[in-house]
Write a protein that holds these residues in place. Structure first.
Motif, PDB file in Angstrom:
ATOM      1  N   LYS A   8       0.828  -1.195   0.000  1.00 13.91           N
ATOM      2  CA  LYS A   8       0.000   0.000   0.000  1.00 13.91           C
ATOM      3  C   LYS A   8       0.873   1.259   0.000  1.00 13.91           C
ATOM      4  CE  LYS A   8      -4.438   0.464   1.974  1.00 13.91           C
ATOM      5  NZ  LYS A   8      -5.295   0.364   3.148  1.00 13.91           N
ATOM      6  N   GLY A   9       1.954   1.228   0.776  1.00 10.96           N
ATOM      7  CA  GLY A   9       2.881   2.357   0.823  1.00 10.96           C
ATOM      8  C   GLY A   9       3.567   2.576  -0.514  1.00 10.96           C
ATOM      9  N   GLU A  13       3.213   5.839  -3.117  1.00 10.50           N
ATOM     10  CA  GLU A  13       4.347   6.556  -3.693  1.00 10.50           C
ATOM     11  C   GLU A  13       4.216   6.616  -5.215  1.00 10.50           C
ATOM     12  OE1 GLU A  13       9.026   6.546  -2.799  1.00 10.50           O
ATOM     13  OE2 GLU A  13       8.238   4.603  -3.460  1.00 10.50           O
ATOM     14  N   VAL A  14       3.863   5.509  -5.828  1.00 13.26           N
ATOM     15  CA  VAL A  14       3.729   5.467  -7.286  1.00 13.26           C
ATOM     16  C   VAL A  14       2.577   6.350  -7.742  1.00 13.26           C
ATOM     17  CG1 VAL A  14       3.292   3.984  -9.299  1.00 13.26           C
ATOM     18  CG2 VAL A  14       4.817   3.210  -7.495  1.00 13.26           C
ATOM     19  N   TYR A 117      -0.060   0.081 -11.632  1.00 13.11           N
ATOM     20  CA  TYR A 117       0.416   1.439 -11.398  1.00 13.11           C
ATOM     21  C   TYR A 117       1.786   1.694 -12.031  1.00 13.11           C
ATOM     22  CZ  TYR A 117      -3.313   2.275  -8.010  1.00 13.11           C
ATOM     23  OH  TYR A 117      -4.527   2.453  -7.401  1.00 13.11           O
ATOM     24  N   THR A 118       2.668   0.706 -11.990  1.00 10.73           N
ATOM     25  CA  THR A 118       4.003   0.912 -12.549  1.00 10.73           C
ATOM     26  C   THR A 118       3.918   1.168 -14.050  1.00 10.73           C
ATOM     27  OG1 THR A 118       5.018  -0.426 -10.830  1.00 10.73           O
ATOM     28  CG2 THR A 118       6.293  -0.099 -12.831  1.00 10.73           C
ATOM     29  N   ALA A 119       3.100   0.426 -14.759  1.00 12.60           N
ATOM     30  CA  ALA A 119       2.942   0.643 -16.198  1.00 12.60           C
ATOM     31  C   ALA A 119       2.253   1.979 -16.476  1.00 12.60           C
ATOM     32  CB  ALA A 119       2.164  -0.502 -16.834  1.00 12.60           C
ATOM     33  N   ALA A 120       1.297   2.373 -15.633  1.00 13.00           N
ATOM     34  CA  ALA A 120       0.645   3.677 -15.798  1.00 13.00           C
ATOM     35  C   ALA A 120       1.668   4.798 -15.616  1.00 13.00           C
ATOM     36  CB  ALA A 120      -0.507   3.829 -14.802  1.00 13.00           C
ATOM     37  N   ALA A 145      10.870   8.199  -9.766  1.00  9.78           N
ATOM     38  CA  ALA A 145       9.824   7.915 -10.749  1.00  9.78           C
ATOM     39  C   ALA A 145      10.423   7.269 -11.994  1.00  9.78           C
ATOM     40  CB  ALA A 145       9.080   9.197 -11.121  1.00  9.78           C
ATOM     41  N   ALA A 146      11.565   7.791 -12.454  1.00 12.27           N
ATOM     42  CA  ALA A 146      12.208   7.228 -13.643  1.00 12.27           C
ATOM     43  C   ALA A 146      12.646   5.792 -13.381  1.00 12.27           C
ATOM     44  CB  ALA A 146      13.398   8.086 -14.054  1.00 12.27           C
TER      45      ALA A 146
END
Length: 172
Positions: A8-9, A13-14, A117-120, A145-146
């Motif tokens: 969840k954390g 962040e993402v 979320y990572t792909a978004a 983020a990168a």
């Protein structure tokens, strides 16, 4: 329970990075001259305005449109997003395109069907660079983020960072 809390954390962040990756390009899109919106982007075959129209497409479509568009595209998601981006770019003013992206920034309603979320995040990082690098705008993607967007699970979801994105993704 610890694992769920940790996940969840990480998601929080993402999602914060996703919001930033939508909001910052939207703010930068307030600056280009009208003719710059018709400059080629780094996204092959699209002008800057079409990339700007594409970025918020996933969270602007209604549920019926979300279900109907892939059927009309005969399952071709690239064809579906291309048609949607070109349609929206043609009918909306440039200020509206920036506003769509800005309005969607804090809500995170769209995640990639594959990769979450990572792909978004990767989607928004890459397309933000497609626009800002093409326009010569000084923009730096935050290091965290990168790094997250370039993670292996992003690549497995279909996200590919080309050499031009890796070179131009100047990291803060």
């Amino acid at each position: 329970m610890e694992k769920a809390t940790s996940r969840k954390g990480r998601n929080a962040e993402v999602t914060a990075w996703i919001a930033a990756e939508r909001h910052e390009p939207a703010d930068l899109l307030d600056g280009p001259r009208d003719d710059q919106w018709d400059d080629p982007s780094l996204c092959a075959g699209w002008w800057v305005r079409e990339v700007a129209a594409h970025m918020p497409l996933g969270f602007r479509l209604s549920l019926p449109a979300t279900l109907g568009e892939p059927a009309r595209a005969r399952g071709n998601l690239h064809g579906m997003t291309d048609r949607g981006a070109r349609r929206d770019a043609a009918v909306h003013f440039t200020a509206e395109l920036a506003a769509f992206l800005r309005e969607g920034a804090p809500h995170y309603p769209w995640t990639s069907p594959v990769g979450g979320y990572t792909a978004a995040l990767g989607h928004d990082v890459v397309h933000g660079l497609d626009i800002t690098v093409a326009l010569g705008l000084d923009r730096r993607v935050p290091q965290g983020a990168a790094a997250r967007a370039a993670r292996r699970d992003s690549a497995q979801s279909g996200l590919r960072f080309s050499r031009r994105h890796r070179r131009s993704a100047a990291v803060r």
